[in-house]
Design a protein around this motif. Sequence first.
Motif, short mmCIF file in Angstrom:
data_model
loop_
_atom_site.label_atom_id
_atom_site.label_comp_id
_atom_site.label_asym_id
_atom_site.label_seq_id
_atom_site.Cartn_x
_atom_site.Cartn_y
_atom_site.Cartn_z
N ASN A 152 56.11 27.95 -10.99
CA ASN A 152 56.07 28.57 -9.68
C ASN A 152 56.50 27.54 -8.63
N GLY A 153 55.60 27.12 -7.79
CA GLY A 153 55.97 26.16 -6.76
C GLY A 153 56.22 24.78 -7.32
N MET A 154 57.08 24.04 -6.61
CA MET A 154 57.37 22.64 -6.93
C MET A 154 57.26 21.85 -5.63
N ALA A 155 56.92 20.59 -5.73
CA ALA A 155 56.75 19.82 -4.51
C ALA A 155 56.91 18.34 -4.78
N TRP A 156 57.20 17.61 -3.70
CA TRP A 156 57.20 16.15 -3.71
C TRP A 156 56.12 15.66 -2.75
N TYR A 157 55.34 14.72 -3.24
CA TYR A 157 54.35 14.02 -2.43
C TYR A 157 54.71 12.55 -2.41
N SER A 203 58.07 21.00 -0.19
CA SER A 203 57.75 21.92 -1.27
C SER A 203 58.80 23.03 -1.29
N ILE A 204 58.87 23.72 -2.42
CA ILE A 204 59.85 24.78 -2.56
C ILE A 204 59.27 25.88 -3.44
N THR A 205 59.42 27.12 -2.99
CA THR A 205 58.90 28.24 -3.75
C THR A 205 59.85 28.60 -4.89
N VAL A 206 59.40 29.53 -5.73
CA VAL A 206 60.20 29.91 -6.88
C VAL A 206 61.51 30.56 -6.45
N ASP A 207 61.54 31.17 -5.27
CA ASP A 207 62.78 31.79 -4.81
C ASP A 207 63.60 30.85 -3.94
N ALA A 209 57.54 18.21 5.62
CA ALA A 209 56.70 17.50 6.56
C ALA A 209 57.54 17.20 7.80
N ASP A 210 56.90 17.18 8.96
CA ASP A 210 57.63 16.92 10.20
C ASP A 210 58.37 15.59 10.14
N SER A 211 57.80 14.63 9.46
CA SER A 211 58.37 13.29 9.43
C SER A 211 59.69 13.21 8.68
N VAL A 212 60.01 14.22 7.86
CA VAL A 212 61.24 14.17 7.07
C VAL A 212 62.21 15.31 7.40
N LYS A 213 61.82 16.20 8.27
CA LYS A 213 62.69 17.33 8.63
C LYS A 213 64.03 16.84 9.15
N GLY A 214 65.08 17.46 8.65
CA GLY A 214 66.42 17.09 9.08
C GLY A 214 66.99 15.89 8.33
N ARG A 215 66.17 15.21 7.54
CA ARG A 215 66.65 14.05 6.78
C ARG A 215 66.57 14.27 5.27
N PHE A 216 65.54 14.98 4.83
CA PHE A 216 65.34 15.21 3.39
C PHE A 216 65.65 16.66 3.05
N THR A 217 66.13 16.88 1.84
CA THR A 217 66.40 18.23 1.35
C THR A 217 65.83 18.38 -0.05
N ILE A 218 65.00 19.40 -0.21
CA ILE A 218 64.45 19.70 -1.54
C ILE A 218 65.23 20.87 -2.14
N SER A 219 65.45 20.81 -3.43
CA SER A 219 66.14 21.90 -4.13
C SER A 219 65.58 21.97 -5.55
N ARG A 220 65.90 23.05 -6.23
CA ARG A 220 65.40 23.21 -7.59
C ARG A 220 66.42 23.89 -8.48
N ASP A 221 66.28 23.67 -9.76
CA ASP A 221 67.10 24.33 -10.77
C ASP A 221 66.13 24.97 -11.76
N VAL A 275 63.36 19.78 -10.15
CA VAL A 275 63.32 19.76 -8.70
C VAL A 275 63.92 18.44 -8.23
N PHE A 276 64.57 18.50 -7.07
CA PHE A 276 65.30 17.34 -6.56
C PHE A 276 64.90 17.08 -5.11
N LEU A 277 65.07 15.83 -4.70
CA LEU A 277 64.82 15.47 -3.31
C LEU A 277 65.94 14.55 -2.86
N GLN A 278 66.78 15.05 -1.98
CA GLN A 278 67.84 14.25 -1.38
C GLN A 278 67.31 13.65 -0.09
N MET A 279 67.33 12.33 -0.01
CA MET A 279 66.77 11.63 1.14
C MET A 279 67.89 10.89 1.86
N ASN A 280 68.15 11.27 3.10
CA ASN A 280 69.18 10.65 3.92
C ASN A 280 68.56 10.00 5.14
#
Length: 122
Positions: free
Chosen positions: A32-37, A50-54, A60-72, A78-83
Amino acid sequence: QVQVLESGGGLVQAGGSLSLSCVASGSIVSINGMAWYRQALGKRRELVASITVDGTPTYADSVKGRFTISRDNEQNSVFLQMNSMKPEDTSLYYCTMLITITQPTRIQRNYWGQGTQVTVSS
């Protein structure tokens, strides 16, 4: 048995990018859900994204606009792209997934990886 394994951590300069990956393996029925802490030294563990099944993400506010979560979903990953990384992003990053298994009984619970270290130098 289910295993969750992160990869992709390392050392990067401020302003740089890193990509984290996490894959689950074992007797998995569904995820179901996946997440990075993340947890910095001496601090509490905090939710990064975090990312839902769909595929609906939250950040988190601290990473908005810089990090992208995705899943396969096909690859149980699950992936986390950090820019535009900052020194304050330095932490041990953990992946977690809400997984349903059937052996020995059908249950749903959160599984955690061991963590991967991310260090951002100034």
